[in-house]
Write a protein that holds these residues in place. Sequence first.
Motif, PDB file in Angstrom:
ATOM      1  N   VAL A   8       0.839  -1.194   0.000  1.00 37.95           N
ATOM      2  CA  VAL A   8       0.000   0.000   0.000  1.00 37.95           C
ATOM      3  C   VAL A   8       0.876   1.246   0.000  1.00 37.95           C
ATOM      4  O   VAL A   8       1.829   1.333   0.786  1.00 37.95           O
ATOM      5  CB  VAL A   8      -0.934   0.043   1.237  1.00 37.95           C
ATOM      6  CG1 VAL A   8      -1.793   1.316   1.222  1.00 37.95           C
ATOM      7  CG2 VAL A   8      -1.826  -1.187   1.293  1.00 37.95           C
ATOM      8  N   GLN A 131      -3.665   2.185 -13.131  1.00 37.31           N
ATOM      9  CA  GLN A 131      -3.853   0.911 -12.446  1.00 37.31           C
ATOM     10  C   GLN A 131      -4.264  -0.170 -13.429  1.00 37.31           C
ATOM     11  O   GLN A 131      -4.784   0.099 -14.513  1.00 37.31           O
ATOM     12  CB  GLN A 131      -4.887   1.043 -11.328  1.00 37.31           C
ATOM     13  CG  GLN A 131      -6.262   1.514 -11.745  1.00 37.31           C
ATOM     14  CD  GLN A 131      -7.228   1.516 -10.557  1.00 37.31           C
ATOM     15  OE1 GLN A 131      -7.299   0.547  -9.783  1.00 37.31           O
ATOM     16  NE2 GLN A 131      -7.976   2.603 -10.396  1.00 37.31           N
ATOM     17  N   GLY A 135      -2.124  -4.055  -9.821  1.00 37.90           N
ATOM     18  CA  GLY A 135      -1.695  -3.009  -8.911  1.00 37.90           C
ATOM     19  C   GLY A 135      -1.803  -1.625  -9.503  1.00 37.90           C
ATOM     20  O   GLY A 135      -2.495  -1.398 -10.504  1.00 37.90           O
ATOM     21  N   ARG A 149       0.366  -2.425  -4.689  1.00 37.23           N
ATOM     22  CA  ARG A 149      -0.861  -3.208  -4.918  1.00 37.23           C
ATOM     23  C   ARG A 149      -2.106  -2.335  -4.742  1.00 37.23           C
ATOM     24  O   ARG A 149      -3.088  -2.499  -5.455  1.00 37.23           O
ATOM     25  CB  ARG A 149      -0.895  -4.402  -3.975  1.00 37.23           C
ATOM     26  CG  ARG A 149       0.234  -5.403  -4.241  1.00 37.23           C
ATOM     27  CD  ARG A 149       0.249  -6.543  -3.238  1.00 37.23           C
ATOM     28  NE  ARG A 149      -0.939  -7.395  -3.347  1.00 37.23           N
ATOM     29  CZ  ARG A 149      -1.164  -8.451  -2.564  1.00 37.23           C
ATOM     30  NH1 ARG A 149      -0.283  -8.766  -1.623  1.00 37.23           N
ATOM     31  NH2 ARG A 149      -2.244  -9.179  -2.723  1.00 37.23           N
ATOM     32  N   TYR A 150      -2.064  -1.413  -3.783  1.00 42.48           N
ATOM     33  CA  TYR A 150      -3.178  -0.499  -3.543  1.00 42.48           C
ATOM     34  C   TYR A 150      -2.637   0.900  -3.230  1.00 42.48           C
ATOM     35  O   TYR A 150      -1.533   1.040  -2.679  1.00 42.48           O
ATOM     36  CB  TYR A 150      -4.054  -0.974  -2.379  1.00 42.48           C
ATOM     37  CG  TYR A 150      -4.892  -2.187  -2.705  1.00 42.48           C
ATOM     38  CD1 TYR A 150      -6.188  -2.053  -3.196  1.00 42.48           C
ATOM     39  CD2 TYR A 150      -4.372  -3.472  -2.540  1.00 42.48           C
ATOM     40  CE1 TYR A 150      -6.954  -3.178  -3.516  1.00 42.48           C
ATOM     41  CE2 TYR A 150      -5.125  -4.597  -2.851  1.00 42.48           C
ATOM     42  CZ  TYR A 150      -6.414  -4.433  -3.345  1.00 42.48           C
ATOM     43  OH  TYR A 150      -7.156  -5.546  -3.664  1.00 42.48           O
ATOM     44  N   ARG A 271     -14.012   4.496  -3.630  1.00 44.62           N
ATOM     45  CA  ARG A 271     -13.098   3.513  -4.213  1.00 44.62           C
ATOM     46  C   ARG A 271     -13.256   3.477  -5.722  1.00 44.62           C
ATOM     47  O   ARG A 271     -14.371   3.541  -6.239  1.00 44.62           O
ATOM     48  CB  ARG A 271     -13.384   2.119  -3.635  1.00 44.62           C
ATOM     49  CG  ARG A 271     -12.461   1.033  -4.175  1.00 44.62           C
ATOM     50  CD  ARG A 271     -12.851  -0.345  -3.655  1.00 44.62           C
ATOM     51  NE  ARG A 271     -11.983  -1.377  -4.204  1.00 44.62           N
ATOM     52  CZ  ARG A 271     -12.205  -2.694  -4.077  1.00 44.62           C
ATOM     53  NH1 ARG A 271     -13.259  -3.132  -3.406  1.00 44.62           N
ATOM     54  NH2 ARG A 271     -11.363  -3.566  -4.615  1.00 44.62           N
ATOM     55  N   ARG A 274      -8.337  -0.269  -7.401  1.00 42.71           N
ATOM     56  CA  ARG A 274      -7.345  -0.471  -6.346  1.00 42.71           C
ATOM     57  C   ARG A 274      -6.943   0.838  -5.656  1.00 42.71           C
ATOM     58  O   ARG A 274      -5.931   0.880  -4.949  1.00 42.71           O
ATOM     59  CB  ARG A 274      -6.100  -1.153  -6.920  1.00 42.71           C
ATOM     60  CG  ARG A 274      -6.353  -2.612  -7.313  1.00 42.71           C
ATOM     61  CD  ARG A 274      -5.131  -3.251  -7.947  1.00 42.71           C
ATOM     62  NE  ARG A 274      -5.328  -4.684  -8.116  1.00 42.71           N
ATOM     63  CZ  ARG A 274      -4.972  -5.600  -7.222  1.00 42.71           C
ATOM     64  NH1 ARG A 274      -4.384  -5.237  -6.106  1.00 42.71           N
ATOM     65  NH2 ARG A 274      -5.191  -6.882  -7.455  1.00 42.71           N
ATOM     66  N   LEU A 307      -8.445  -3.529   4.417  1.00 39.68           N
ATOM     67  CA  LEU A 307      -7.464  -3.521   3.336  1.00 39.68           C
ATOM     68  C   LEU A 307      -6.347  -4.518   3.631  1.00 39.68           C
ATOM     69  O   LEU A 307      -5.860  -5.214   2.727  1.00 39.68           O
ATOM     70  CB  LEU A 307      -6.901  -2.104   3.158  1.00 39.68           C
ATOM     71  CG  LEU A 307      -5.947  -1.871   1.999  1.00 39.68           C
ATOM     72  CD1 LEU A 307      -6.528  -2.338   0.675  1.00 39.68           C
ATOM     73  CD2 LEU A 307      -5.560  -0.394   1.916  1.00 39.68           C
ATOM     74  N   GLN A 310      -7.531  -7.938   2.728  1.00 41.28           N
ATOM     75  CA  GLN A 310      -7.498  -8.127   1.287  1.00 41.28           C
ATOM     76  C   GLN A 310      -6.090  -8.495   0.827  1.00 41.28           C
ATOM     77  O   GLN A 310      -5.890  -9.399   0.003  1.00 41.28           O
ATOM     78  CB  GLN A 310      -7.961  -6.841   0.592  1.00 41.28           C
ATOM     79  CG  GLN A 310      -8.172  -6.950  -0.900  1.00 41.28           C
ATOM     80  CD  GLN A 310      -9.450  -7.696  -1.251  1.00 41.28           C
ATOM     81  OE1 GLN A 310     -10.353  -7.788  -0.441  1.00 41.28           O
ATOM     82  NE2 GLN A 310      -9.517  -8.224  -2.470  1.00 41.28           N
TER      83      GLN A 310
END
Length: 488
Positions: A8, A131, A135, A149-150, A271, A274, A307, A310
């Motif tokens: 992240v 994205q 990712g 990844r996020y 949101r 990602r 998160l 996830q």
Amino acid sequence: MHSSPFDVIIAGCGPTGAMLAAELRLHDVRVLVLEKETEPKSFVRIVSLHARSLELMAMRGLLDRLLPHGRRRPAGGVFAAIAKPAPKSLDSAYAYLLGIPQPVVERLLEEHATELGAQVRRGCTVTGLSQDDEGVTVELANGERLRTRYLVGCDGARSTIRKLLGIGFPGEPSRSDTLMGEMEVGVPPEEVAARTAELRETHRRFWLRPFGERVYSVLVPAAEVSDRAQPPTLDDFRQQLRAIAGTDFGVHSPRWLSRFGDATRLAERYRAGRVLLAGDAAHIHPPIGGQGLNLGVQDAVNLGWKLAAQIRGWAPDPLLDTYEAERRPVAEDVLDNTRAQTELLSPEPGPQAVRRLLTELMDFEEVNRHLIEKITATAVRYDFGPGPDLLGRRLPDLAVKQGHLYDLLHRGRGLLLDRTGHLTAGDWSDRVDHLADPSAELDVPCVLLRPDGHVAWIGDDQQDLDDHLFRWYGKPGAQALRRRGRPA
């Protein structure tokens, strides 16, 4: 192993970003925080931490760090600055306001995050993002490209992340601005107090409050709405003080000067694939009631464990989507209550008549408590489906045999509080702790708490509990699956 060096990336190291980084690190998520400012804020703006935020700090073992730097005051007199005592029936061990300098909050939360292993890089401005299914690529002003990844935008009301995503930010623009700062005055304190008391009868957006030796916190309406990226000058304060009070009180030697507006906006969604939004990047509102920083920190605690789940691979499919489903309605409610409070500050006859009526109604304990619980977020109830009123609410810091309930939540894990002694977290024990305590001050047999302290299940049946453990904590851990002879 994923090729990205980060799980992240968080844009923005204010209270929301720093709190989110710490929450993710509790679950060993690799976190990088990018902050465009090269140095922390230097001006000392006092903010108020409300009961729910204080509860969250206690859940993470942070409250003892914060208390020495703040000043406690009663929780009353918060809604629209209507002077009423705090209701006696507030159901929290932390039913007070903690006035504390915002830079101190940011420093302590950043220290907490870095102690847990988060990386913070200052002087890094995000200019672009893209994205794909794997990712997000983040582009910085210096040409550097980072892979994660996020990505979470905690970058404030003018959020670059939100704009890059093209997420709408509908609402109302500022209708009026207010000047706020700290400075010295050149007249005796009794003169300041007398004139302020007189004007506060009709001008609710005006005060001079002592803040040390001859230093005052000054609040006064601005002459017009303007670009808040440009800070006001001392002459702006003098001009407006003379216009409203008939004197500028001899103000001089400012420590800091700022302006804020009453714009009210809410992101259309939290949101996009990602990339997520939290804090002021997702919602802005007038500062009346002091809810902004609190709302952002509470966003962070709601999002962090979801998160992390996830990323760690055990999140049930809808879990991450519950972040927006739960937090956006809370923001909508804050926007509405700040709209209402702003109207009640108007010197016009109509709003003043409503204010007098509400002042009378707040003499009823139930009305006063309802409004204070709204401001402090202790009344928030997430919709977890049909069930007792306690379902979806946060559990207060109960006395348990090991001391206090919140002491058991420092690691950001779920908790099964079991008064029967017959239940177990079983195959979910790698992410849910279990406390068997028949003496716990609880009116129901057992509760399952999420890492944010909200009640996810109530009952005494193991099979029903297992169904809810699966709902919130996904498939059992790899060790449990191997014990059952199934592939992990």
